[in-house]
Design an enzyme around this catalytic site. Structure first.
Site, PDB file in Angstrom:
ATOM      1  N   ARG A  39       5.277  11.797 -54.281  1.00  0.00           N
ATOM      2  CA  ARG A  39       4.709  11.079 -53.137  1.00  0.00           C
ATOM      3  C   ARG A  39       3.986  12.027 -52.178  1.00  0.00           C
ATOM      4  O   ARG A  39       2.828  11.824 -51.820  1.00  0.00           O
ATOM      5  CB  ARG A  39       5.810  10.330 -52.381  1.00  0.00           C
ATOM      6  CG  ARG A  39       6.440   9.155 -53.121  1.00  0.00           C
ATOM      7  CD  ARG A  39       7.396   8.434 -52.177  1.00  0.00           C
ATOM      8  NE  ARG A  39       8.064   7.312 -52.819  1.00  0.00           N
ATOM      9  CZ  ARG A  39       9.280   7.362 -53.367  1.00  0.00           C
ATOM     10  NH1 ARG A  39       9.951   8.511 -53.344  1.00  0.00           N
ATOM     11  NH2 ARG A  39       9.825   6.294 -53.920  1.00  0.00           N
TER      12      ARG A  39
ATOM     13  N   HIS B  65      14.134   6.067 -43.006  1.00  0.00           N
ATOM     14  CA  HIS B  65      13.172   6.474 -44.028  1.00  0.00           C
ATOM     15  C   HIS B  65      13.054   5.390 -45.109  1.00  0.00           C
ATOM     16  O   HIS B  65      13.826   4.442 -45.129  1.00  0.00           O
ATOM     17  CB  HIS B  65      13.597   7.798 -44.690  1.00  0.00           C
ATOM     18  CG  HIS B  65      13.286   9.002 -43.865  1.00  0.00           C
ATOM     19  ND1 HIS B  65      14.138   9.471 -42.902  1.00  0.00           N
ATOM     20  CD2 HIS B  65      12.214   9.837 -43.860  1.00  0.00           C
ATOM     21  CE1 HIS B  65      13.605  10.553 -42.332  1.00  0.00           C
ATOM     22  NE2 HIS B  65      12.450  10.795 -42.891  1.00  0.00           N
TER      23      HIS B  65
ATOM     24  N   LYS C 145      14.355   7.653 -50.433  1.00  0.00           N
ATOM     25  CA  LYS C 145      14.766   8.991 -49.975  1.00  0.00           C
ATOM     26  C   LYS C 145      16.184   9.284 -50.423  1.00  0.00           C
ATOM     27  O   LYS C 145      17.084   8.454 -50.258  1.00  0.00           O
ATOM     28  CB  LYS C 145      14.647   9.104 -48.455  1.00  0.00           C
ATOM     29  CG  LYS C 145      14.915  10.509 -47.940  1.00  0.00           C
ATOM     30  CD  LYS C 145      14.501  10.664 -46.495  1.00  0.00           C
ATOM     31  CE  LYS C 145      14.808  12.063 -45.960  1.00  0.00           C
ATOM     32  NZ  LYS C 145      14.113  13.118 -46.731  1.00  0.00           N
TER      33      LYS C 145
END
Length: 246
Positions: free
Chosen positions: A11, A140, A144
């Site tokens: 990412r 997040h 994650k």
């Protein structure tokens, strides 16, 4: 400048490739298998030693297991190493510290310029309000892996330093759980595609102060990582932090 981006298909890695290429740097990627990202060729991990012959910097936003492996290879080649990987156990940090004896290593939990400004404000605010209760919430995306985030832990370290004490980190609360005087509440949320948000709350004396940073795009972190690569390229072996770049 020749930049090697490991984890180039990830990412953040793909954003770093795009950012470095957009600034006119020569970029090659490294990942678990050959690929192409932003028209940049991505080589398999086994090719990394050869790619380092012409490299001016290596940027790594992968996972702790991979970073430990990359660190030894990069150190042997003597190429400056920028690391944004988080979630390390002590052995991982030791591997990076060992690498810094042979090359310049810049390790940061967050490469957003705004977060560096936040850390300075957190220090000042915590020192100015020494008796206020402290709570930290971080949010997040749902993919994650580490919790709390590396940035959250860095913020808490700043609080500890400003208070000249190691506060007890209470991760969520359940049932009968009165607040301890030396505690700091830590709350983690994982949902959707949220890039990253951190909020520190200081409460006392019938008032509340909140300090917040929110990243709108991973490009924020990519830009900071490339800033760090440009700054670190000609540095002597040693340990550096993103605050040094600013």
């Amino acid at each position: 400048m020749n930049v090697v981006v490991v984890g180039a298909t990830g990412r953040t890695g793909s954003e770093i490739v795009a950012e470095a290429s957009g600034r006119g740097h020569d970029v090659v990627g490294v990942a678990t298998a050959s690929d192409t990202v932003e028209d940049v060729r991505v080589y398999p991990n086994d090719d990394l030693p050869e790619l380092l012959d012409d490299a001016d910097a290596v940027v790594d936003f992968t996972v702790p297991e991979a970073t430990r492996e990359y660190a030894g290879v990069v150190a042997e080649a003597g190429v400056p190493y920028i690391v944004g990987t988080t979630g390390f156990e002590e052995s991982g940090i030791e591997a990076l510290r060992a690498a810094s004896e042979s090359t310049a290593v810049l390790k940061a939990s967050n490469f957003a310029r705004g977060v560096q400004a936040l850390l300075r404000v957190v220090e000042a605010g915590t020192e100015a309000l020494p008796d206020y209760d402290v709570e930290l919430t971080e949010t997040h995306h749902n993919g994650k892996r580490d919790a709390p985030s590396g940035t959250a832990n860095t913020i808490l370290d700043v609080v500890d330093s400003a208070r000249e004490a190691e506060l007890k980190r209470t991760h969520g609360r359940e049932g009968e759980h009165p607040r301890e005087e030396s505690a700091v509440g830590v709350h983690v949320r994982r949902a959707g595609t949220i890039r990253g948000e951190h909020e520190l709350m200081l409460a006392g004396n019938d008032e509340v102060l909140t300090l917040t940073h929110r990243a709108e795009s991973r490009r924020v972190f990519a830009a900071g990582a490339v800033d760090a690569a440009e700054w670190l390229a000609d540095r002597e072996p040693g340990w550096y932090e993103f605050g040094d770049v600013l």
